[in-house]
Design a protein around this motif. Structure first.
Motif, PDB file in Angstrom:
ATOM      1  N   ALA A 118       0.821  -1.221   0.000  1.00 15.26           N
ATOM      2  CA  ALA A 118       0.000   0.000   0.000  1.00 15.26           C
ATOM      3  C   ALA A 118       0.851   1.265   0.000  1.00 15.26           C
ATOM      4  CB  ALA A 118      -0.919   0.002   1.219  1.00 15.26           C
ATOM      5  N   GLY A 119       2.175   1.114  -0.016  1.00 18.32           N
ATOM      6  CA  GLY A 119       3.051   2.282   0.010  1.00 18.32           C
ATOM      7  C   GLY A 119       3.251   2.883   1.388  1.00 18.32           C
ATOM      8  N   GLU A 120       2.955   2.113   2.438  1.00 14.60           N
ATOM      9  CA  GLU A 120       3.115   2.636   3.793  1.00 14.60           C
ATOM     10  C   GLU A 120       4.568   3.002   4.075  1.00 14.60           C
ATOM     11  OE1 GLU A 120       1.772   1.496   8.387  1.00 14.60           O
ATOM     12  OE2 GLU A 120       1.987  -0.103   6.896  1.00 14.60           O
ATOM     13  N   ASP A 121       5.485   2.250   3.485  1.00 16.41           N
ATOM     14  CA  ASP A 121       6.907   2.512   3.700  1.00 16.41           C
ATOM     15  C   ASP A 121       7.358   3.842   3.123  1.00 16.41           C
ATOM     16  OD1 ASP A 121       6.306   1.198   1.180  1.00 16.41           O
ATOM     17  OD2 ASP A 121       8.460   1.096   0.831  1.00 16.41           O
ATOM     18  N   LEU A 122       6.574   4.406   2.204  1.00 16.10           N
ATOM     19  CA  LEU A 122       6.941   5.669   1.569  1.00 16.10           C
ATOM     20  C   LEU A 122       6.523   6.887   2.382  1.00 16.10           C
ATOM     21  CD1 LEU A 122       5.933   4.803  -2.117  1.00 16.10           C
ATOM     22  CD2 LEU A 122       8.174   4.549  -1.019  1.00 16.10           C
ATOM     23  N   VAL A 123       5.601   6.699   3.318  1.00 16.30           N
ATOM     24  CA  VAL A 123       5.085   7.856   4.055  1.00 16.30           C
ATOM     25  C   VAL A 123       5.245   7.741   5.580  1.00 16.30           C
ATOM     26  CG1 VAL A 123       3.469   8.641   2.297  1.00 16.30           C
ATOM     27  CG2 VAL A 123       2.749   6.881   3.904  1.00 16.30           C
ATOM     28  N   TYR A 124       5.489   6.536   6.081  1.00 13.65           N
ATOM     29  CA  TYR A 124       5.627   6.345   7.527  1.00 13.65           C
ATOM     30  C   TYR A 124       7.009   5.804   7.860  1.00 13.65           C
ATOM     31  CZ  TYR A 124       0.558   6.895   7.809  1.00 13.65           C
ATOM     32  OH  TYR A 124      -0.727   7.384   7.722  1.00 13.65           O
ATOM     33  N   GLN A 125       7.537   6.247   8.984  1.00 16.99           N
ATOM     34  CA  GLN A 125       8.801   5.725   9.497  1.00 16.99           C
ATOM     35  C   GLN A 125       8.541   4.398  10.194  1.00 16.99           C
ATOM     36  OE1 GLN A 125      11.848   7.453   8.993  1.00 16.99           O
ATOM     37  NE2 GLN A 125      10.427   8.497   7.626  1.00 16.99           N
ATOM     38  N   LYS A 126       9.410   3.430   9.966  1.00 11.50           N
ATOM     39  CA  LYS A 126       9.218   2.145  10.639  1.00 11.50           C
ATOM     40  C   LYS A 126       9.811   2.173  12.037  1.00 11.50           C
ATOM     41  CE  LYS A 126      13.265  -0.652   9.429  1.00 11.50           C
ATOM     42  NZ  LYS A 126      13.696  -1.957   8.886  1.00 11.50           N
ATOM     43  N   GLY A 127       9.205   1.420  12.920  1.00 14.87           N
ATOM     44  CA  GLY A 127       9.707   1.331  14.283  1.00 14.87           C
ATOM     45  C   GLY A 127      10.944   0.467  14.368  1.00 14.87           C
ATOM     46  N   GLU A 128      11.717   0.667  15.409  1.00 16.92           N
ATOM     47  CA  GLU A 128      12.961  -0.073  15.598  1.00 16.92           C
ATOM     48  C   GLU A 128      12.951  -0.937  16.858  1.00 16.92           C
ATOM     49  OE1 GLU A 128      15.247  -0.194  13.404  1.00 16.92           O
ATOM     50  OE2 GLU A 128      14.599   1.442  12.084  1.00 16.92           O
ATOM     51  N   GLU A 129      11.951  -0.750  17.722  1.00 12.63           N
ATOM     52  CA  GLU A 129      11.995  -1.396  19.033  1.00 12.63           C
ATOM     53  C   GLU A 129      10.746  -2.227  19.289  1.00 12.63           C
ATOM     54  OE1 GLU A 129      12.500  -0.203  23.770  1.00 12.63           O
ATOM     55  OE2 GLU A 129      12.264   1.360  22.262  1.00 12.63           O
ATOM     56  N   LYS A 130      10.957  -3.466  19.639  1.00  8.36           N
ATOM     57  CA  LYS A 130       9.894  -4.329  20.155  1.00  8.36           C
ATOM     58  C   LYS A 130       9.743  -4.011  21.640  1.00  8.36           C
ATOM     59  CE  LYS A 130       8.950  -9.294  20.843  1.00  8.36           C
ATOM     60  NZ  LYS A 130       9.576 -10.641  20.774  1.00  8.36           N
ATOM     61  N   ILE A 131       8.516  -3.856  22.108  1.00  9.51           N
ATOM     62  CA  ILE A 131       8.352  -3.500  23.504  1.00  9.51           C
ATOM     63  C   ILE A 131       7.503  -4.548  24.235  1.00  9.51           C
ATOM     64  CG2 ILE A 131       8.470  -1.056  22.895  1.00  9.51           C
ATOM     65  CD1 ILE A 131       5.478  -0.911  23.854  1.00  9.51           C
ATOM     66  N   ILE A 132       7.679  -4.601  25.530  1.00 10.76           N
ATOM     67  CA  ILE A 132       6.856  -5.419  26.419  1.00 10.76           C
ATOM     68  C   ILE A 132       6.230  -4.479  27.443  1.00 10.76           C
ATOM     69  CG2 ILE A 132       6.774  -7.298  28.075  1.00 10.76           C
ATOM     70  CD1 ILE A 132       7.414  -8.207  25.217  1.00 10.76           C
TER      71      ILE A 132
END
Length: 258
Positions: A118-132
């Motif tokens: 859907a092109g989400e990678d072109l407009v949103y920054q991806k997260g780097e951290e898995k959280i608990i």
């Protein structure tokens, strides 16, 4: 305070397209009608706007109206509330899951896997951290929609008790949603919850819900395919007994994410 049971409400709802005020109004009414004792209320991915690729028109800050609204509801219901919203920070946009505790404190998780189809990678920054998230003696692992396709990211190396996904997963690929939720539960010996939306979005994709809860053996505890609030009560001791009996997690492979 630690407790054995966790009572969940899954709000499976239609979403107005790119209309945060309207969606907050609709969800306020739905949440107000929850008349059961509830510890955690789960909302779909991008619940204020639908899964939009036009973040500038709906993005908010973490001190914006939607987070304020979530804090107010959490205090009124005496329950944690979680779902994802579009957040702007330093000129960048994030698909961010916000987890608001009843006392107003919060945790957040930025979606790791942007939906490239859907092109989400072109407009949103991806997260780097898995959280608990630590909540009432439970360890919760939050993830968002497309993350469901990537089992390594969800691997239960932390001993979490509940893995949950908030989503806008369309009907055309709903078979994968059903199978993968069950798979994540079985392989991680954990409760797994998926909360999806229903109805047509602004791009013409239909959503049929299939919000569900699975136990550590992949047994379906609740399921819905229409606009409704679904309920489930989870037991930490029951899940721990399953883990102790089968001990599958003891045999898992060890790895490092890079």
């Amino acid at each position: 305070m630690s407790q054995d049971t966790l009572r969940i409400a899954l709000v499976q709802t239609h979403l107005l397209w790119e209309n945060p005020k309207g969606n907050r109004s609709i969800l306020s009414r739905k949440i107000a009608r929850i008349d059961r004792e509830t510890d955690l209320i789960l909302l779909p991915e991008m619940f204020p706007s639908g899964f939009t690729m036009h973040p500038a028109s709906v993005a908010e800050r973490m001190d914006g109206e939607t987070v304020f609204w979530l804090k107010k509801l959490a205090a009124e219901k005496g329950a944690a509330i979680s779902g994802s919203i579009v957040v702007r920070k330093a000129g960048l946009f994030y698909n961010r899951l916000v987890f608001v505790h009843p006392d107003g404190s919060l945790d957040y998780y930025d979606k790791r896997h942007a939906f490239t189809l859907a092109g989400e990678d072109l407009v949103y920054q991806k997260g780097e951290e898995k959280i608990i998230i630590e909540y009432k003696g439970w360890k919760l692992c939050p993830q968002i929609c497309y993350d469901l396709r990537f089992p390594v990211w969800a691997r239960n190396t932390e001993g979490y008790d509940l893995l949950f996904y908030v989503a806008n997963w369309p009907e055309v690929r709903i078979g994968a949603w059903d199978v993968l939720l069950r798979a994540r539960a079985i392989e991680n010996m954990s409760y797994v919850i998926g909360v999806n939306r229903v109805g047509l979005d602004g791009n013409g994709y239909n959503h049929t819900g299939h919000s569900a809860v699975y136990d550590a053996l992949g047994r379906q505890l609740t399921f819905g395919d229409k606009e409704e609030v679904l309920y489930a009560t989870l037991s930490k001791s029951k899940n721990n007994r399953l883990r102790e009996k089968f001990r599958f997690l003891n045999d898992r492979d060890h790895f490092i994410l890079e």
